[in-house]
Every structure is written in structure tokens, then in C-alpha cells.
Scaffold this active site. Structure first.
Site: not given
Length: 314
Positions: A154, A184, A259
Site C-alpha cells: 500500500h 500487502d 509500513s
């Protein structure tokens, strides 16, 4: 040395002719007794004369009796020795069995945990900053000696030009080598590498309660490290871009910008890729629960899980 003198050796000898004659004159008829004649006088030898009552035949019979008796004694002795040896061998084997238990598997030696400072020093060269021309911010981990970077999908899914900044400050454009939206994760290929490429070592699945360390760039604060434990396994996180299953739950503090960064065990091995946090207040604030894709899933794909989850991708 005179053999007849006082210094001669004592021993057995046959009677001389004169002695035989004297013996014949002393008695009449054959001798039926037996005895030992001991010579007298200084230095005289001891003489044994064994007489038998019936001539040579009696001697042979006596000899055979002695041979039979000796043979019987020898057989009995051998039987006794064999019996004793067998019993001793059986006892020794039993003692060996009692004193030597069945071998058990040798436990594998566990690696020595690294202090957080040592772990950080060793792993921070493997951690990169990932940005896009559309304003996305994230982290990543160098996983091969060719400089391939593992990150969260993402972070780069919105498009735009990708830039990777290595720990030593080397800046490079990057291309998406592969992407797995379902889990992801994505792999980036930088066009330029630092002088020294330091890939992270890959670990196995973490256990609940195991210590972990996260390194990344939360809120743009580069090379930040936090620590915690694995809080749960097989979790599900529902995000804006979909639901991700089979996640590792941990409590090391992470925030937007973390992330794609590494989740490491205490030996400095890469065990997960940080992807999201739980956000019960809907304010994208850290609530003490983070999620990471297990490294096996990130590299191979697949995985399912259940759990509350829910929250923004970071």
C-alpha cells in the site's frame, strides 16, 4: 666346581650300581611297597624312588589313572570358568544398560539474544526510506545482496515515481519488481546501490511472547527503533485497500511511515513486514496493537487468519 662336593645342586638322581646291589641284598623277593628314600650327609641330593608292586604294568596303570584324573579336573575347571564368565558377562551387560540410558535428541543450542543497541547497529544498514512523488511515505528492508527491497504494497500502490534512500544516504529511483496486494507486500528494485549492500537475514515464524524489534521511519523520523513482544498470531486486519489475514500481532510502537519496515527477532532475523495498526478511535493514533505479515508469507504468498484487527495501513 666338583659335582660331588658340598656346593653341588640338590636334585633327583637314579641310584648307582652299588646302591642297586645293596637294595637287592637287603630284601628277598620283589618289593610291593612304595616309599621315598631321602639321602643323608652334607650336600647329598634328595632321591625319590617310587616302587610299584607289579613291575612296569602297574606303573602304566597308575599313570593312566593320573592322566584320567587330571583330564577330569581340567574339564571341570573349564566348565566352572565358562559359567563364571557367562555370569560376569550378563551382569556387566545389565549394569551397562542401567548406567547407559537410551540416547535422547540433543537440544539445539539457541542463539544468544542481542541487546537492542547491538541489534540496531547491525540491522539499521538494511533499512531504507521509501517515498513516492504522490506523497506516500514508508519503510523497507534490503533482503538480497543485489539490493532488492521488501516493503508494504500500500506504500507504493498509489503510483508515482519511487525513491529509495539507504541508511548511508544513497538515494535512488526504484521500480516495482513484484507486488502482492492480497498480502500487502511488494518488492522494489533500486537503480543505484550504496557502496556496501547489507541484506537482512531471514528468520522463521515467531512465537507468542517472543521479543521483537521494529525499525522504520514513523512520521518521517528516520531510523527509529522500538521494541515489544509478539502478542498473537494468525490475526486479520481490515484496511482501506482490503483485508489481510494471517498476520503477526505485536506491541512495539509503530505509526504511519513504519509500513514496510522490518519486524525482527532478538537474533536480528527478519520475521515480518510491518503493515498496519489497530485504530479503535479512528484517528490513526497508536493504540498498542500493530500487525505484520509473516516473512514466509511475504516471500512466498498465501495465508489466512481470524481476529478483530481493523485500522489504517501505516
Amino acid at each position: 666346581m666338583d659335582p660331588r662336593g658340598a656346593g653341588r645342586l640338590r636334585g633327583f638322581r637314579a641310584p648307582g650300581a652299588g646302591e642297586r646291589a645293596g637294595a637287592e641284598g637287603a630284601g628277598s623277593g620283589p618289593s610291593t611297597g612304595s616309599g621315598i628314600v631321602v639321602g643323608s650327609g652334607s650336600g647329598d641330593a634328595v632321591e625319590d624312588v617310587v616302587a610299584s608292586g607289579s613291575g612296569n604294568g602297574g606303573g602304566r596303570t597308575s599313570s593312566w589313572r593320573w592322566l584320567v584324573a587330571a583330564g577330569a579336573v581340567l574339564v571341570v575347571a573349564m566348565a566352572v570358568i565358562g559359567t563364571l564368565a557367562f555370569r560376569l558377562g550378563s551382569t556387566s551387560a545389565a549394569l551397562d544398560q542401567r548406567s547407559s540410558p537410551s540416547p535422547s535428541p540433543t537440544p539445539r543450542a539457541s542463539a544468544t539474544p542481542l541487546a537492542t543497541t547491538d541489534l540496531y547497529t547491525r540491522l539499521v544498514p538494511s533499512v531504507v526510506l521509501v517515498t513516492t512523488s504522490r506523497g506516500s511515505l514508508g519503510s523497507g528492508t534490503v533482503v538480497t545482496d543485489k539490493g532488492l527491497v521488501l516493503t508494504a504494497n500500500h506504500v507504493i500502490a498509489g503510483g508515482g515515481d519511487l525513491t529509495v534512500v539507504f541508511a548511508d544516504g544513497t538515494r535512488s529511483r526504484a521500480e516495482v519488481a513484484s507486488a502482492d496486494p492480497r498480502n500487502d507486500t511488494a518488492v522494489l528494485e533500486p537503480q543505484k546501490l550504496p557502496e556496501v549492500v547489507v541484506p537482512a537475514a531471514i528468520g522463521g515464524p515467531p512465537a507468542v511472547g517472543a521479543d521483537v524489534v521494529a525499525i522504520g521511519n514513523p512520521l518521517g523520523l528516520r531510523q527509529t527503533t522500538t521494541s515489544g513482544i509478539v502478542s498473537g498470531l494468525d490475526r486479520t486486519s481490515r484496511t482501506r485497500s482490503g483485508t489481510v489475514k494471517g498476520l503477526v500481532q505485536f506491541d512495539a510502537a509503530v505509526n504511519p511511515g513504519s509500513s514496510g519496515g522490518p519486524l525482527l527477532d532478538r537474533q536480528g532475523l527478519l520475521v515480518g513486514v510491518v503493515v498496519s495498526i489497530a485504530d479503535p478511535g479512528k484517528d490513526e493514533a497508536w493504540a498498542g496493537i500493530g500487525f505484520a505479515v509473516p516473512i514466509a508469507t511475504a516471500l512466498a504468498g498465501g495465508g489466512d487468519g481470524t481476529g478483530p484487527g481493523g485500522g489504517p495501513q501505516i
